[in-house]
Scaffold this active site. Structure first.
Site, PDB file in Angstrom:
ATOM      1  N   LYS A   3      -5.684   0.917 -11.158  1.00 30.48           N
ATOM      2  CA  LYS A   3      -4.360   0.714 -10.391  1.00 30.48           C
ATOM      3  C   LYS A   3      -4.356   2.044  -9.619  1.00 30.48           C
ATOM      4  CE  LYS A   3       0.231  -0.893 -10.927  1.00 30.48           C
ATOM      5  NZ  LYS A   3      -0.266  -2.001  -9.846  1.00 30.48           N
ATOM      6  N   LEU A  56       3.465   0.912  -5.204  1.00 30.70           N
ATOM      7  CA  LEU A  56       2.681   2.063  -5.723  1.00 30.70           C
ATOM      8  C   LEU A  56       3.382   2.343  -7.375  1.00 30.70           C
ATOM      9  CD1 LEU A  56       2.746   3.787  -2.773  1.00 30.70           C
ATOM     10  CD2 LEU A  56       0.541   4.194  -3.966  1.00 30.70           C
ATOM     11  N   LYS A  84     -11.012   4.819   0.401  1.00 25.47           N
ATOM     12  CA  LYS A  84     -10.533   3.410   0.953  1.00 25.47           C
ATOM     13  C   LYS A  84      -9.619   3.280   2.188  1.00 25.47           C
ATOM     14  CE  LYS A  84      -8.676  -1.149  -1.022  1.00 25.47           C
ATOM     15  NZ  LYS A  84      -7.943  -1.639  -2.014  1.00 25.47           N
ATOM     16  N   CYS A 143      -2.584   2.587   1.790  1.00 28.64           N
ATOM     17  CA  CYS A 143      -1.388   1.555   1.324  1.00 28.64           C
ATOM     18  C   CYS A 143      -0.545   1.485   2.579  1.00 28.64           C
ATOM     19  CB  CYS A 143      -0.568   2.091   0.302  1.00 28.64           C
ATOM     20  SG  CYS A 143       0.513   1.065  -0.202  1.00 28.64           S
ATOM     21  N   ALA A 165       4.371  -5.847  -1.718  1.00 31.42           N
ATOM     22  CA  ALA A 165       4.980  -4.448  -1.223  1.00 31.42           C
ATOM     23  C   ALA A 165       5.388  -4.157  -2.784  1.00 31.42           C
ATOM     24  CB  ALA A 165       5.820  -4.629  -0.289  1.00 31.42           C
ATOM     25  N   ASN A 194      -6.847   6.286  -2.488  1.00 30.61           N
ATOM     26  CA  ASN A 194      -6.017   5.415  -1.745  1.00 30.61           C
ATOM     27  C   ASN A 194      -5.433   5.977  -0.618  1.00 30.61           C
ATOM     28  OD1 ASN A 194      -4.436   3.455  -0.882  1.00 30.61           O
ATOM     29  ND2 ASN A 194      -3.752   2.676  -2.370  1.00 30.61           N
ATOM     30  N   GLY A 230      -6.272 -11.721   0.714  1.00 31.60           N
ATOM     31  CA  GLY A 230      -6.746 -12.885   0.368  1.00 31.60           C
ATOM     32  C   GLY A 230      -7.595 -13.565   1.916  1.00 31.60           C
ATOM     33  N   ASN A 245      -8.215  -2.146   3.004  1.00 28.26           N
ATOM     34  CA  ASN A 245      -7.078  -2.287   2.043  1.00 28.26           C
ATOM     35  C   ASN A 245      -6.193  -3.445   3.128  1.00 28.26           C
ATOM     36  OD1 ASN A 245      -4.505  -1.941   0.880  1.00 28.26           O
ATOM     37  ND2 ASN A 245      -4.888   0.278   0.489  1.00 28.26           N
TER      38      ASN A 245
HETATM   39  O1  RRO Z   1       1.247  -0.820  -4.492  1.00 31.29           O
HETATM   40  C1  RRO Z   1       1.306  -1.358  -3.333  1.00 31.29           C
HETATM   41  O2  RRO Z   1       2.451  -1.924  -2.745  1.00 31.29           O
HETATM   42  C2  RRO Z   1       0.067  -1.547  -2.702  1.00 31.29           C
HETATM   43  C3  RRO Z   1      -0.892  -0.557  -2.666  1.00 31.29           C
HETATM   44 BR1  RRO Z   1      -0.999   1.358  -3.524  1.00 31.29          BR
HETATM   45  C4  RRO Z   1      -1.999  -0.756  -1.707  1.00 31.29           C
HETATM   46  O3  RRO Z   1      -2.968   0.219  -1.614  1.00 31.29           O
HETATM   47  N1  RRO Z   1      -2.079  -1.793  -1.172  1.00 31.29           N
HETATM   48  C5  RRO Z   1      -1.224  -2.792  -1.062  1.00 31.29           C
HETATM   49  O4  RRO Z   1      -1.246  -3.825  -0.324  1.00 31.29           O
HETATM   50  N2  RRO Z   1       0.092  -2.557  -1.762  1.00 31.29           N
END
Ligand code: RRO
Length: 302
Positions: A45, A73, A163, A128, A70, A125, A215, A190
């Site tokens: 994660k 994080l 990423k 996001c 959403a 990351n 997906g 991502n």
């Molecule tokens: O945690 C999220 O909402 C999230 C993350 Br960290 C990410 O890198 N990509 C995503 O679609 N959701």
């Protein structure tokens, strides 16, 4: 006999299917389950310095052709998460620590802690689609990204993967900046920024309003990004986005990926997806006379 092993820089993978960050990786138990189901590597994660609650519900929607999330994080902070990672210290496959931060010192501290907790590499990351101050705000700035990567590489002896996001004007520029900073691999892509509106209440359904789409629907976007990046960098590229079957993985290899990550398909096909995708890749390669993954990587360039 088909050989499914592959390498990403100094990392050896027994097969090219890695667990993508953000699914079944919230604790040691869920990651161990994915290891037992034959994933070639696990990406944790995304973890930050401090605990984060994440966004309120609803945080995930199943749409017609993929998932919209959403999460925001959510994570327990690196020290607490370290207790989970330490339980995997006997793992025979690489555990890759996904980290996010808003500044260089935090990235360095996170990489160093991840190494201490047993990570074989870190995945930054910086992509996001809905994380204020983190994610894209870092991953859109080529000079900041280069500086973050080079600072980590100078101070922590650990392979660094970056990423990248499809939600930018020029994803190749971002990948090249990461390579200039000495990154060991690029992970593309991502999720794609999206929204779903409930017609009855005329409101976005996700509490955060916008989210990241993953997906099958995003596979052509991921394949195009990998194809463009792989022809412009010398470091390995790891493909992610919509990989559900062996054919999907092979398409990414042909586009230039040396390995793939699987996320949403764990939801669609269950944890045995790693075994199934590997079997499907083997059968296809056997039928088409390929013996090694490297023979497929970038096959679509000519
Ligand atoms: O945690 C999220 O909402 C999230 C993350 Br960290 C990410 O890198 N990509 C995503 O679609 N959701």
């Amino acid at each position: 006999m088909v050989n499914l092993s592959t390498t990403i820089g100094s990392l050896h993978l027994k097969n090219p299917t890695m667990l993508a960050s953000g699914i079944m990786d919230e604790d040691a138990g869920s990651m161990q389950r994915m290891i037992d189901c034959d994933a070639g590597a696990i990406v944790t994660k995304s973890i930050g310095m401090q605990p984060r609650e994440g966004y309120p519900n609803p945080t995930v929607l199943e749409l017609e052709f993929g998932l919209l999330n959403a999460m925001g994080l959510p994570n327990p902070g690196v020290d607490e998460y370290g207790n989970e990672m330490k339980q995997l210290h006997k793992s025979k496959i690489p555990i890759i620590g996904s980290i996010y931060a808003a500044n260089v010192p935090d990235f360095i501290a996170l990489a160093s802690k991840m190494k201490q907790y047993g990570a074989a590499a870190v995945e930054l990351n910086v992509s996001c689609p809905h994380a204020k101050r983190y994610g894209l705000e870092v991953g859109c700035d080529t000079s900041l990204l280069q500086m973050i990567v080079s600072s980590i590489k100078k101070q922590v002896r650990i392979p660094v993967f970056v990423k990248v996001s499809p939600n930018v004007v020029n994803i190749v520029e971002i990948a090249m900046a990461a390579e200039k900073g000495n990154a060991d691999a690029i992970v593309a892509i991502n999720t794609v920024k999206g929204m779903k509106i409930d017609l009855e209440i005329a409101q976005p359904i996700l509490a955060n309003k916008t989210g990241g789409y993953s997906g099958k629907a995003i596979k052509p976007i991921g394949v195009r990004c990998v194809y463009d990046i792989a022809q412009n960098v010398k470091i390995p590229v790891i493909g992610v986005g919509g990989i559900t079957t062996g054919d999907d993985a092979i398409e990414y290899f042909m586009a230039g990926a040396s390995a793939v990550q699987i996320g949403s398909a764990v939801y669609y096909r269950g944890p045995d997806v790693f075994k199934s995708v590997c079997n499907e890749i083997s059968v296809w390669m056997d039928n088409h006379g390929y013996k090694k993954i490297t023979e497929l990587v970038g096959a679509a360039f000519q």
